[in-house]
Each structure stands twice: as structure tokens, then as C-alpha cells.
Design an enzyme around this catalytic site. Sequence first.
Site, PDB file in Angstrom:
ATOM      1  N   HIS A  39    -123.535 -24.147  62.393  1.00 42.51           N
ATOM      2  CA  HIS A  39    -123.276 -23.455  61.137  1.00 42.51           C
ATOM      3  C   HIS A  39    -123.305 -24.428  59.962  1.00 42.51           C
ATOM      4  CE1 HIS A  39    -121.679 -19.232  61.898  1.00 42.51           C
ATOM      5  NE2 HIS A  39    -122.061 -19.662  63.090  1.00 42.51           N
ATOM      6  N   THR A  47    -130.707 -22.165  64.475  1.00 45.75           N
ATOM      7  CA  THR A  47    -131.828 -21.394  63.913  1.00 45.75           C
ATOM      8  C   THR A  47    -132.968 -22.339  63.525  1.00 45.75           C
ATOM      9  OG1 THR A  47    -130.250 -19.794  63.042  1.00 45.75           O
ATOM     10  CG2 THR A  47    -132.480 -19.707  62.159  1.00 45.75           C
ATOM     11  N   GLY A  62    -130.778 -16.270  63.173  1.00 49.07           N
ATOM     12  CA  GLY A  62    -130.024 -16.791  62.044  1.00 49.07           C
ATOM     13  C   GLY A  62    -129.144 -15.800  61.317  1.00 49.07           C
ATOM     14  N   GLU A  63    -128.323 -16.357  60.418  1.00 49.80           N
ATOM     15  CA  GLU A  63    -127.422 -15.581  59.578  1.00 49.80           C
ATOM     16  C   GLU A  63    -127.568 -16.048  58.137  1.00 49.80           C
ATOM     17  OE1 GLU A  63    -123.623 -14.747  62.430  1.00 49.80           O
ATOM     18  OE2 GLU A  63    -124.036 -16.820  61.888  1.00 49.80           O
TER      19      GLU A  63
END
Length: 332
Positions: free
Chosen positions: A38, A74, A106-107
Site C-alpha cells: 500500500h 499492483t 489495484g485500488e
Amino acid sequence: MLKLGYKASAEQFGPSELLRYGVLAEQNGFNSVFTSDHLQPWRHDGGHAPAALPWLGALGASTERIILGTSVLTPTYRYHPGVIAQAFATLGCLYPGRVVLGVGSGEAMNEKPLGIEWPEQKERFARLKESVELIQTLWTQERVDYQGTYYSVERATIYDRPETPVPIYIAGAGPAATRLAGRVAQGWITTSGKGRELYVDTLIPALEDGIGKAGRADADVDRLLEVKVSFDHDRQKALEATQFWGALALKPEEKTGVEDPVEMQRLADALPVERTASRFIVSTDVEEHVARIREYVDMGFTHLVFHAPGPDQERFLKLYGDEVLPALRQLG
């Protein structure tokens, strides 16, 4: 054999503390340690976001036998797939047979802060599919010319590669990514705490469809489940421990478009403990705990990675290693 792993929560702990927990996981009998990658944590106050790549290198150097990997990274926006191919080839050379590259689409909260325009799911999936193809090509061919829709390389070579390529695991919470994992990956990653019907009626059939269309065997694909557990002899402590991870209990419509950890934290903190605990197996009894986990083993999952939400991870690792892992091994 059923593999039992530990989720090193990079969103909750800083790099040095997290490294200590990874080492303790090996000492307490876990088979693997996976960490997320993250840029932003799920909450601002008390949140962390150590970079996965250097941290995995440090964990490999500090341990002897555990499998180590990302769940998930990602390889499509912050990183060019070629950079990830190089990085994980290097890790594979340093720690042969111990490294896994877990990838997902992904985010937004991890990409948009860097000014990256966040596309629709269709494009994110297409980018993921293409990036996996490019990484695998770079690992298996000496000089690569590749022209895709989103990525290209010209006369590219990964000079330092392990004899056996690092396995790629693809994360899938829907049928398309899960089917892709069955077709091209060595593992599939998903998370616990959702309705049984999603797994047995949608995801697992999609995985098996992908495996079948590629002419592969079921044993070719590791089925990894992140199991969210809050195990403690004190039930109230087990319940309260889940509050740090309240964002996991937010409904999609409650968090759609939220990319700021400060706002995500505000939404999560407004939830009652009954909601935050809903995504976890909360238990004080070993037999009950194992019985609930067995439901996932019976579905066919072969690799369970346990995510504990509480602040005292050292206590969790010792308690789980002494009381729960021996009983879980009997399931395997």
C-alpha cells in the site's frame, strides 16, 4: 499439504516492527508470510505503509524457510511490469523457492495520490492481464520485444533470474480475475468473510473453468485464502481488536470514491463493533475456531494466510502457534 501463513499487516505496523513479526511467524510454525503493498493505509491515525519490495528483501535475509510474498501488489500504475519482473527475479535469486509475486488490479487510494488517473474496472483488468503476460515473458525469454496495448519493451533482458521462475498468484474477488488465475497463474488469492455462495457458486467454478480451458490440473494452482481471524481467550478483546480494521466492513456503496485515509478512517470509526467484527472469525474456543476455518478447507482452499487485527501481534503469533496451528494441520 495444507499451508498456513501469516498476513504481515503493512497498513497497521511500521517496517521494523513488522519485520520482527515476520521473523516470529517463522519461529511459531507458520509456513508463509504475505504482505500488502500500500502507498496509503486504510486509516490515517496509527496507519503505516512500508514499501513491500525492500521489506521482503529484509524478511528473506532474516528468515530461513518461510515463503514470502505480496498479497497483493499492483504491477500496472506505480510500477512498470518490467521493474516488477526485475525486482522479483532478484528476490528469487536471493531466496530460491521462497518468493511469490501476488498481484491484483489495484485500488484508487494507492494510485491517485501520485496523480494517476484511475480508469474503469475493464481497463484495470486488461492492464493486469497484460502486465502478467509481460512479466512471464521477461522471465522466460532472453531478449524481449513486446508491444502491448498498455506496455511495451524493446530488446529488454532480465539478466539475473532464478533457475525456476517466481510463481505468480493473481488476486480475484470476481469471476474474471479468478478465471485468469486458473488459466495463467500458479496461485489464486481471495479473502474470507463473504457469503458461502460467492465461493462455491461463482469464484471456485470460475477458477476451475480457467484451469480446464488451459488444460491444466487442479494441483497446478495454489488456492490461497486470506482468513481474517480474531482469536483471544477474552471475547471482548477479540471483538474490540477488529475496530482498527473497520474499513473492511464498509459496504461498497459506503466507500465508493473514498481515496483519502482520513475520510476512510472517519467512516470506519462510525461503525459499531458488531459491524467491524462481521468480516472476522471472532472466537475464544479452539474447536469452534477450527470448525469455522474447516469450512474453507472443505471448499478446496490449500493455503490459508491468517490476518489478525489486534495491536499485540506477538501474543497472537504465540497463541495461534501453540493452540490453533496444530489443530489446523490435522485438517491437511
